[in-house]
Each structure stands twice: as C-alpha cells, then as structure tokens.
Design a protein around this motif. Sequence first.
Motif, short mmCIF file in Angstrom:
data_model
loop_
_atom_site.label_atom_id
_atom_site.label_comp_id
_atom_site.label_asym_id
_atom_site.label_seq_id
_atom_site.Cartn_x
_atom_site.Cartn_y
_atom_site.Cartn_z
N SER A 1 34.16 8.27 65.34
CA SER A 1 35.53 7.75 65.19
C SER A 1 36.64 7.88 65.01
CB SER A 1 35.50 7.26 63.38
OG SER A 1 34.85 6.50 63.13
N LYS A 2 37.30 9.08 65.25
CA LYS A 2 38.25 9.84 65.43
C LYS A 2 38.69 9.86 67.66
CE LYS A 2 39.32 12.65 61.39
NZ LYS A 2 39.52 13.69 60.81
N VAL A 3 37.75 9.84 67.53
CA VAL A 3 37.84 10.24 69.01
C VAL A 3 37.38 8.64 69.69
CG1 VAL A 3 35.95 10.82 71.13
CG2 VAL A 3 36.26 12.11 69.15
N ALA A 4 37.14 7.33 68.93
CA ALA A 4 37.49 6.56 69.41
C ALA A 4 38.93 5.40 69.39
CB ALA A 4 36.26 5.42 68.97
N GLN A 5 39.12 6.18 68.03
CA GLN A 5 40.44 6.30 67.91
C GLN A 5 41.67 6.64 68.96
OE1 GLN A 5 41.73 7.14 63.99
NE2 GLN A 5 40.18 4.99 63.17
N ALA A 6 41.74 7.66 69.62
CA ALA A 6 42.08 8.62 70.54
C ALA A 6 41.72 7.73 71.71
CB ALA A 6 41.80 10.09 70.05
N LYS A 7 40.37 7.41 71.88
CA LYS A 7 40.46 6.76 73.12
C LYS A 7 41.50 5.48 73.20
CE LYS A 7 37.20 5.78 76.39
NZ LYS A 7 35.78 5.52 77.07
N SER A 8 41.45 5.21 72.29
CA SER A 8 42.27 3.86 72.36
C SER A 8 43.33 3.77 72.02
CB SER A 8 42.22 2.87 70.97
OG SER A 8 42.38 1.42 71.05
N GLN A 9 44.08 4.95 71.80
CA GLN A 9 45.36 5.01 71.70
C GLN A 9 46.19 5.54 73.34
OE1 GLN A 9 46.18 8.21 68.59
NE2 GLN A 9 46.71 6.05 67.69
N TYR A 10 45.16 6.56 73.90
CA TYR A 10 45.30 6.52 75.33
C TYR A 10 45.25 5.30 76.41
CZ TYR A 10 44.48 8.73 79.86
OH TYR A 10 44.90 9.08 81.62
#
Length: 348
Positions: free
Chosen positions: A132-141
């Motif tokens: 989930s943290k990886v998905a959030q970081a990708k979304s913010q990017y």
Amino acid sequence: MNKNIMVLLGIMLICSCTSKKEQDTKAPIRVKTEVAQTTTSTNGQTYVGIVEEREATAVSFTGMGVIKRMLVNEGQAVGCGQLIAEMDDTQARNLLNGAEAQMNQANDALERYKMLHDNGSLPEVQWVEIQSKVAQAKSQYEVAKKNLADCRLTAPVSGIIGRKLVGAGETAMPSQAVVSILDISTVKVKVSIPEAEISGLGANTSSIIKVDAINSSFAGGRIEKGVQADALTHTYDIRINVANAERKLLPGMVASVQFGNHGDRSRDSGLQPNHGPVPMIPVTAVQRKADGSLFVWQVAGDSTAHRAAVRTDETMGNRIAITDGITEGCRIVTEGYQKLSENTKVVF
C-alpha cells in the motif's frame, strides 16, 4: 435754443438708423453640412450586423503560479498543441523530486521485504501494508509529475489568439483565462430582426453581406434563428454563417446585410420602387412640416439656407434615399438646422 434741439434730433436719427442697420445684419449661423452623393437604390431592406467568431475557447492553467513566459500575441495563428505560456515550475519541480525520492525508497523497501515474504517469515498483514505504501508513493509521484507538466500551457484547439488576458510576471489563478482562441475559419454575422419580419426568413434564405472595413462582399450561408425576443426592442437575433477561408472577416467588424427573395417587402413597408442611383443623406437631416410633408435645408451658392421639399425611399443604416427634391452635389445641412429660417446666412 431751437438750433440745439435740431442738432439733438439729428443725432438721435443717426443713432436710430445705425442701430436698425446692426439689427438687420445678423451674424451667420454655424452649421454642419454634407454634399449629397448618389448610390443605387434597391428594393431590399438593409440591416446592420456584427461579425462574430464561430467559437471562442478560453485557455487557462489548472494551478496557481507566476507566469514566466508568454509565447503568443493577439492576432497570432496557433495550432492545436502549440505552447502558449509557461509558469514558474521551481516549486512543482521540487515536489516532483521529493515524490520521486519517496517512490524509490518505497520500491527499495518492497524488494527487501519481498524476500522475507517469499521465505514465509513476514506476516501477510505487514506485506499488504508495504504494498500500500508503494502504491501511495507512486500515486504522489504521478500527481507531482502532472503538476509539473501543467506549468506548460498548450493550445487545445487551432485558431487565432483573440485576447491575451495575463502577461509575463503576473500571477495566474486556477481556471483564470490566460488567452482566448477564436475559430474564425467560419464566422457568424449577428443581425437583429424586428418581430414583424422574422417569419419571412428561413434557414436557407439567401443573403449578401458587405463589410466596408475590408471593402468586400460575401454570400451568406445557413441562418440560425433565435427564439427569444429582446424585451425592449422586440427584435430577434439571427446568425448567418459565412465561409471565411482567407480569414479576412474578423470578430467585431460591422456588416450591412441584405436578404434575397423578399421582393414583396418593399411594398409591405411602403417603400418606393427602384429609382436607380439616388442621393443618400443622414436620416436626421430630413425634417417634417406641420402638414406632414418632408424637407431638408439646402445651402445655396450665396451661403443662405432654403427649405427643399423632398420625397424619400428606403433607409440603409442611418442614411435615407432621396428620390425627389435634391440632386447629387447639393449641399444640405446635417446639424444646427434648429436655428435656421428661410434665407438665413450660414457658415460651415
């Protein structure tokens, strides 16, 4: 004593004659005049129209920021996708760099925890949390990447820059129009038609449109009729489509419009038949006597004003055709006639 009385009477008589002479010699009245010029009178009614663009697109940034560069000017042709303006992207670039660093960190953590998860030594709940943290970081990017891209404003359509509303160095607000792009490959001529005449126009009624600004005439195309009348003037707006491949017609130009297939209109409106070339003068120059007859003030060669009875024909804008009473070359009074009487001296 008698001699003194006679001298006094003589002086009074001289003063009286001088005073009478001064009263009789009045100063000329200043007026504005115009020399009547002829034009060809037609049976068709002429209307005044305004050229409008086919479509106008307001182009704006999606975020707030200071404009760094404006790359277009008013009247310039632009193509779809062409760069119009750039906003200062320092903050957006910094945010993108931060979001990229967080995404890289999250991906590194994912790789390390993946080995533990494959060996069965990492609880499933913790593994889901890492993903989930990886998905959030990708979304913010991706959001930061789009914000940076939005600092560049491109044309969504092709056309002509109508107005440039914001300049370099000014702060642009979200959804605030920076420029307007006009599609003038086809234009529309808006004309207000009296309610008594709107029923005589159809979608395919022919029309001739003359634009003095460019000294050209155009054939009108399909007519779009409005369905709501102006409450004050009781007129309906219609729009005539006109091809404008050479882009000579520009929004705001004034046009005179004459419709075809209306031979009965002159008879219904009381207009006289075609008289060929006739003088055209301002409507306001024509006066009406108490008996209803019409006249104009004509200036003779000795600069005196005289009433000239006239007959009128149709109007074209703010001018009216004169079929009888004056000829081409006659000088008529257009302003200042309120102070005139027969044989009044005038200056112009």
